[in-house]
Design a protein around this motif. Structure first.
Motif, PDB file in Angstrom:
ATOM      1  N   ALA A  82       0.550  -1.134   0.568  1.00 54.94           N
ATOM      2  CA  ALA A  82      -0.076  -0.074   0.116  1.00 54.94           C
ATOM      3  C   ALA A  82       0.865   1.363  -0.145  1.00 54.94           C
ATOM      4  O   ALA A  82       0.683   2.546  -1.208  1.00 54.94           O
ATOM      5  N   VAL A  83       2.097   1.094   0.805  1.00 54.47           N
ATOM      6  CA  VAL A  83       2.514   2.897   0.637  1.00 54.47           C
ATOM      7  C   VAL A  83       3.473   2.638  -0.096  1.00 54.47           C
ATOM      8  O   VAL A  83       4.095   3.674  -0.947  1.00 54.47           O
ATOM      9  N   ALA A  84       3.993   1.917  -1.162  1.00 53.98           N
ATOM     10  CA  ALA A  84       4.352   1.416  -2.193  1.00 53.98           C
ATOM     11  C   ALA A  84       4.075   2.120  -2.811  1.00 53.98           C
ATOM     12  O   ALA A  84       4.324   2.725  -4.390  1.00 53.98           O
ATOM     13  N   THR A  85       2.815   2.326  -3.452  1.00 58.18           N
ATOM     14  CA  THR A  85       1.903   2.624  -4.243  1.00 58.18           C
ATOM     15  C   THR A  85       1.580   4.150  -4.169  1.00 58.18           C
ATOM     16  O   THR A  85       1.732   5.292  -5.318  1.00 58.18           O
ATOM     17  N   THR A  86       3.139   5.014  -3.584  1.00 59.90           N
ATOM     18  CA  THR A  86       2.874   6.194  -3.305  1.00 59.90           C
ATOM     19  C   THR A  86       4.056   6.387  -3.578  1.00 59.90           C
ATOM     20  O   THR A  86       4.120   7.695  -3.375  1.00 59.90           O
ATOM     21  N   GLY A  87       4.935   6.164  -3.775  1.00 58.90           N
ATOM     22  CA  GLY A  87       6.143   5.883  -4.531  1.00 58.90           C
ATOM     23  C   GLY A  87       7.650   5.927  -3.071  1.00 58.90           C
ATOM     24  O   GLY A  87       8.401   6.158  -3.614  1.00 58.90           O
ATOM     25  N   GLN A  88       6.877   5.512  -2.028  1.00 58.70           N
ATOM     26  CA  GLN A  88       7.005   4.975  -1.350  1.00 58.70           C
ATOM     27  C   GLN A  88       8.576   3.745  -0.293  1.00 58.70           C
ATOM     28  O   GLN A  88       7.279   2.875  -0.938  1.00 58.70           O
ATOM     29  N   ALA A 108      27.927  -1.843  -3.388  1.00 58.80           N
ATOM     30  CA  ALA A 108      27.265  -1.159  -3.575  1.00 58.80           C
ATOM     31  C   ALA A 108      26.318  -1.224  -3.804  1.00 58.80           C
ATOM     32  O   ALA A 108      25.389   0.190  -3.669  1.00 58.80           O
ATOM     33  N   VAL A 109      25.192  -2.523  -4.493  1.00 54.97           N
ATOM     34  CA  VAL A 109      24.291  -2.046  -4.780  1.00 54.97           C
ATOM     35  C   VAL A 109      23.753  -2.034  -3.655  1.00 54.97           C
ATOM     36  O   VAL A 109      22.358  -1.013  -3.479  1.00 54.97           O
ATOM     37  N   LEU A 110      23.570  -2.525  -2.317  1.00 53.74           N
ATOM     38  CA  LEU A 110      22.839  -2.665  -1.223  1.00 53.74           C
ATOM     39  C   LEU A 110      23.187  -1.137  -0.523  1.00 53.74           C
ATOM     40  O   LEU A 110      21.826  -0.312  -0.325  1.00 53.74           O
ATOM     41  N   GLY A 111      24.077  -0.752  -1.078  1.00 58.56           N
ATOM     42  CA  GLY A 111      24.498   1.443  -0.769  1.00 58.56           C
ATOM     43  C   GLY A 111      23.396   1.802  -1.509  1.00 58.56           C
ATOM     44  O   GLY A 111      23.107   3.065  -0.694  1.00 58.56           O
ATOM     45  N   ARG A 112      23.467   1.536  -2.617  1.00 56.21           N
ATOM     46  CA  ARG A 112      22.798   2.708  -3.463  1.00 56.21           C
ATOM     47  C   ARG A 112      20.643   2.227  -2.838  1.00 56.21           C
ATOM     48  O   ARG A 112      19.926   3.569  -3.527  1.00 56.21           O
ATOM     49  N   PRO A 118      15.560   4.862   2.204  1.00 53.90           N
ATOM     50  CA  PRO A 118      16.168   4.633   3.673  1.00 53.90           C
ATOM     51  C   PRO A 118      15.787   4.096   4.822  1.00 53.90           C
ATOM     52  O   PRO A 118      15.335   3.452   6.123  1.00 53.90           O
ATOM     53  N   GLN A 119      13.480   3.910   4.223  1.00 52.50           N
ATOM     54  CA  GLN A 119      12.982   3.433   5.130  1.00 52.50           C
ATOM     55  C   GLN A 119      12.983   1.823   4.894  1.00 52.50           C
ATOM     56  O   GLN A 119      12.638   0.839   6.180  1.00 52.50           O
TER      57      GLN A 119
END
Length: 293
Positions: A82-88, A108-112, A118-119
């Motif tokens: 549900a939250v992903a639909t907001t772009g988060q 490097a992939v995990l860092g990006r 970040p959540q």
């Protein structure tokens, strides 16, 4: 029935102790005990057999825990989608990696990924390919980088081939073969080997190559840690067969191609059944990083 009650039951089932379960769920023990007793009354079954010193799941408890875990996973997935639909993006991402990742710059992939989302809580573990495959199938791991012999293909998971490579002989300083341009397995039968544990895919590919050539060898040192394997080689205690990319320069180590040596395939694997939004985003980021090279 409330989701928090399910969390309490899982905590007690994992700890087999009400005090530690209460600490892990950040609630006083009396409140946790009260909620579980209330749930047992509602269900009409006893979930735990209790004494002053021992706590164990009953038969009904075992059945309930499996469903409770699936229910909580589904609830978390619902909120995440549900939250992903907001772009988060939120939730969690668990990734496994073999000790010899060569094609993918995983950190490097995990860092990006972390900077983009970040959540999302990220966890990573290092281990064996076969264990990672089982964990992905069971739903306890989102994705993993695998290394398997060319004759073994991961099943029950979605996958993408990252690399195919032939192992090289890794020799210590001053080894008698260090000046050779190439070797064959038959040249190495008198050598002492450093290798992965005997029940690992990393070991089986070399064992099989020698067996199919009708040759035998001696493996005196076993380790899942590549750095330790290389240290043993540097000390002249043995030689190894490894992917060339995991051997660093500047330590006096020499790599020599083995013309009939074993081959391995490096995979990125993930759940083929309804991966989470975080897992899907990670897979896309990992594969995109390869295309960008």
């Amino acid at each position: 029935m409330e989701l928090q009650q399910l969390r309490y039951v899982l905590a007690v089932a994992e700890e087999r102790n009400f005090t530690r379960a209460a600490q892990n769920t950040h609630v006083v023990q009396s409140a946790l005990s009260h909620q579980i007793k209330a749930l047992e009354r509602e269900l009409g079954v006893q979930l735990f057999a209790r004494t002053s010193r021992r706590v164990e799941l009953t038969e009904a408890g075992h059945a309930f825990v499996a469903g409770a875990r699936a229910t909580l996973d589904a609830a978390e997935r619902t909120v995440t989608e549900a939250v992903a639909t907001t772009g988060q993006m939120r939730g969690s991402l668990s990734v496994g990696a073999i000790p010899t990742v060569t094609r993918l710059d995983l950190t490097a992939v995990l860092g990006r990924f972390h900077r983009t989302y970040p959540q999302v809580s990220i966890g990573m573990s290092v281990g064996g390919s076969l264990d990672f495959i089982e964990r992905i199938r069971a739903g306890s791991l989102d994705a993993a980088v695998l290394g398997l012999p060319e004759y073994v293909e991961p099943t029950g998971v979605a996958k993408a081939v990252l690399a195919r490579e032939r192992l090289v002989a890794v020799l210590g300083p001053g080894h008698r073969f260090s000046g050779r341009k190439r070797l064959r397995l038959a040249d190495l039968t008198d050598e002492t080997f450093v290798d992965f544990p005997s029940d690992s895919p990393g070991r089986s590919q070399s064992d099989r190559a020698f067996a199919e050539a009708g040759l035998t060898r001696t493996v005196a040192f076993e380790s899942m840690l590549v750095d330790m394997m290389l240290d043993l080689v540097v000390q002249g205690l043995g030689i190894a067969l490894l992917a060339p990319a995991v051997v660093p320069k500047g330590r006096g180590l020499v790599t020599v191609p083995v013309t009939d040596g074993p081959k391995r395939v490096e995979y990125l694997a993930w759940s083929e059944f309804n991966p989470s939004p975080a897992a899907t985003a990670f897979i896309e980021a990992a594969l995109a990083s390869l295309d960008a090279e």
